[in-house]
Enzyme design. Structure first.
Site, PDB file in Angstrom:
ATOM      1  N   ASN A  11       0.862  -1.185   0.000  1.00  0.00           N
ATOM      2  CA  ASN A  11       0.000   0.000   0.000  1.00  0.00           C
ATOM      3  C   ASN A  11       0.901   1.238   0.000  1.00  0.00           C
ATOM      4  OD1 ASN A  11      -1.806   2.049   0.519  1.00  0.00           O
ATOM      5  ND2 ASN A  11      -2.259   1.409   2.627  1.00  0.00           N
ATOM      6  N   LYS A  13       0.012   4.258  -0.221  1.00  0.00           N
ATOM      7  CA  LYS A  13      -0.660   5.425   0.382  1.00  0.00           C
ATOM      8  C   LYS A  13      -0.474   6.649  -0.522  1.00  0.00           C
ATOM      9  CE  LYS A  13       0.239   3.381   4.858  1.00  0.00           C
ATOM     10  NZ  LYS A  13       0.224   3.568   6.285  1.00  0.00           N
ATOM     11  N   HIS A  98      -9.454   1.329   5.213  1.00  0.00           N
ATOM     12  CA  HIS A  98      -8.153   1.491   5.868  1.00  0.00           C
ATOM     13  C   HIS A  98      -8.328   2.450   7.040  1.00  0.00           C
ATOM     14  CE1 HIS A  98      -4.009   2.616   6.601  1.00  0.00           C
ATOM     15  NE2 HIS A  98      -3.645   1.526   5.936  1.00  0.00           N
ATOM     16  N   GLU A 100      -6.623   4.802   8.047  1.00  0.00           N
ATOM     17  CA  GLU A 100      -6.352   6.220   7.727  1.00  0.00           C
ATOM     18  C   GLU A 100      -7.558   6.871   7.062  1.00  0.00           C
ATOM     19  OE1 GLU A 100      -2.652   5.520   5.715  1.00  0.00           O
ATOM     20  OE2 GLU A 100      -1.724   5.016   7.628  1.00  0.00           O
ATOM     21  N   GLU A 168      -5.255  -4.886  10.798  1.00  0.00           N
ATOM     22  CA  GLU A 168      -4.206  -3.883  10.971  1.00  0.00           C
ATOM     23  C   GLU A 168      -4.428  -3.130  12.281  1.00  0.00           C
ATOM     24  OE1 GLU A 168      -2.315  -2.741   6.989  1.00  0.00           O
ATOM     25  OE2 GLU A 168      -4.004  -1.420   7.281  1.00  0.00           O
ATOM     26  N   GLY A 174       2.880   2.025  10.826  1.00  0.00           N
ATOM     27  CA  GLY A 174       3.908   3.060  10.707  1.00  0.00           C
ATOM     28  C   GLY A 174       4.660   3.350  11.994  1.00  0.00           C
ATOM     29  N   SER A 214       3.641  -2.252  10.225  1.00  0.00           N
ATOM     30  CA  SER A 214       5.092  -2.265  10.440  1.00  0.00           C
ATOM     31  C   SER A 214       5.778  -3.567  10.026  1.00  0.00           C
ATOM     32  CB  SER A 214       5.427  -1.933  11.900  1.00  0.00           C
ATOM     33  OG  SER A 214       5.064  -0.594  12.194  1.00  0.00           O
TER      34      SER A 214
HETATM   35  C1  PEP Z   1      -0.725   0.178   6.247  1.00  0.00           C
HETATM   36  O1  PEP Z   1      -0.971   1.352   6.470  1.00  0.00           O
HETATM   37  O2  PEP Z   1      -1.522  -0.517   5.585  1.00  0.00           O
HETATM   38  C2  PEP Z   1       0.504  -0.368   6.778  1.00  0.00           C
HETATM   39  C3  PEP Z   1       0.543  -1.640   7.033  1.00  0.00           C
HETATM   40  O3  PEP Z   1       1.523   0.533   7.001  1.00  0.00           O
HETATM   41  P1  PEP Z   1       2.992   0.210   7.578  1.00  0.00           P
HETATM   42  O4  PEP Z   1       3.456  -1.098   6.964  1.00  0.00           O
HETATM   43  O5  PEP Z   1       3.831   1.365   7.120  1.00  0.00           O
HETATM   44  O6  PEP Z   1       2.859   0.097   9.047  1.00  0.00           O
END
Ligand code: PEP
Length: 263
Positions: A11, A13, A98, A100, A168, A174, A214
């Site tokens: 992803n 983003k 998601h 976000e 998630e 992040g 992460s």
């Molecule tokens: C995400 O936002 O879908 C995600 C998994 O981000 P990150 O791997 O950067 O934590």
């Protein structure tokens, strides 16, 4: 039940300009040299790059996904993109719900559900995200939150053939902090149980539950082989071919997933 083929989806983003297509070409080259047929691979660039990414990935098995869609097929919705438009641009999947989008745009479970249905209507796989915040976790509400999000966000038409769930934990996105493999296994088992209750056990045969938050080359082999984990949704570490390929590489020579049809 047959084994499921794990899915690793990147992803991007709100990252990526035309120059970033070089990373896709580099990923393509790495996979041509040393393929990882054990995993299904997907990249979800910003919608502005979908059409160009489609050409950059011609001749590969790498799938393209989008990051969001509007519930309706067309209409007076300035700035929005329908699932049909994303399919037309080359996407075969779309991320919906998601965290976000839930936090930045106040998206509700009902809206996520409608977006999931829009994905099905357009022939896209819906990658439906769920996850608890740090506060909810601290308050011991994780299972209730996930149960509630699944009940509200997952359309009743969801099946292994059209849906992927991404667990998630918001606090892991992040942050560099991740749950333990045992915690992930427990949550994924819970999610599978809830989906079976909501949709029917046979209906969720082959439905993959990804972990996201992460994931990086250093922790991928530990996290992706946690119980009931059928792949990963990867944010930051999907932006470079080097790191994304290193994550995919944990599947090389190893079958992932626990059950369900090979797609
Ligand atoms: C995400 O936002 O879908 C995600 C998994 O981000 P990150 O791997 O950067 O934590």
């Amino acid at each position: 039940m047959a084994r499921k083929r794990p899915l690793v989806a990147g992803n991007w983003k709100m990252n990526g300009l035309g120059a970033s297509l070089a990373e896709l070409k580099a990923l393509k080259q790495r996979l041509e040299k040393t393929p990882v047929p054990e995993a299904e691979i997907m990249v979800c660039p910003p919608a502005t790059l979908l059409a160009q990414a489609r050409w950059a990935l011609t001749g590969t098995d790498i799938l393209l996904g989008a990051q969001d869609c509007h519930p309706l097929p067309s209409g007076a919705h300035t700035g929005d993109l329908s699932a049909e438009m994303l399919a037309d641009a080359g996407a075969s999947a779309v991320i919906v719900g998601h965290s976000e989008r839930r936090s930045d745009h106040g998206e509700t479970d009902a809206l996520v559900n409608a977006k999931g249905k829009a994905a099905f209507r357009a022939g896209l796989t819906a990658i439906i995200c769920v996850g608890e915040t740090e506060k909810q976790r601290g308050d011991g509400e994780t299972l209730d939150i996930i149960r509630h999000q699944l009940a509200g966000s997952v359309p009743k038409e969801a099946r292994g053939s059209n849906t992927v769930i991404a667990y998630e934990p918001v606090w892991a996105i992040g942050s560099g902090v991740t749950p333990t493999p045992a915690d992930i296994g427990e949550l994924h088992g819970f999610i599978r149980g809830e989906l079976g209750r909501l949709l029917g056990k046979a209906e969720i045969d082959g439905l993959r539950v990804l972990y996201g938050g992460s994931v990086n080359p250093g922790n991928a082999s530990e996290l992706l082989f946690a119980p009931d984990v059928d792949g990963a949704l990867v944010g930051g570490a999907s932006l470079t071919a080097r790191d994304f390929y290193a994550i995919l590489g944990v599947y090389a020579g190893r079958a992932g997933g626990s059950s369900g049809p090979k797609r």
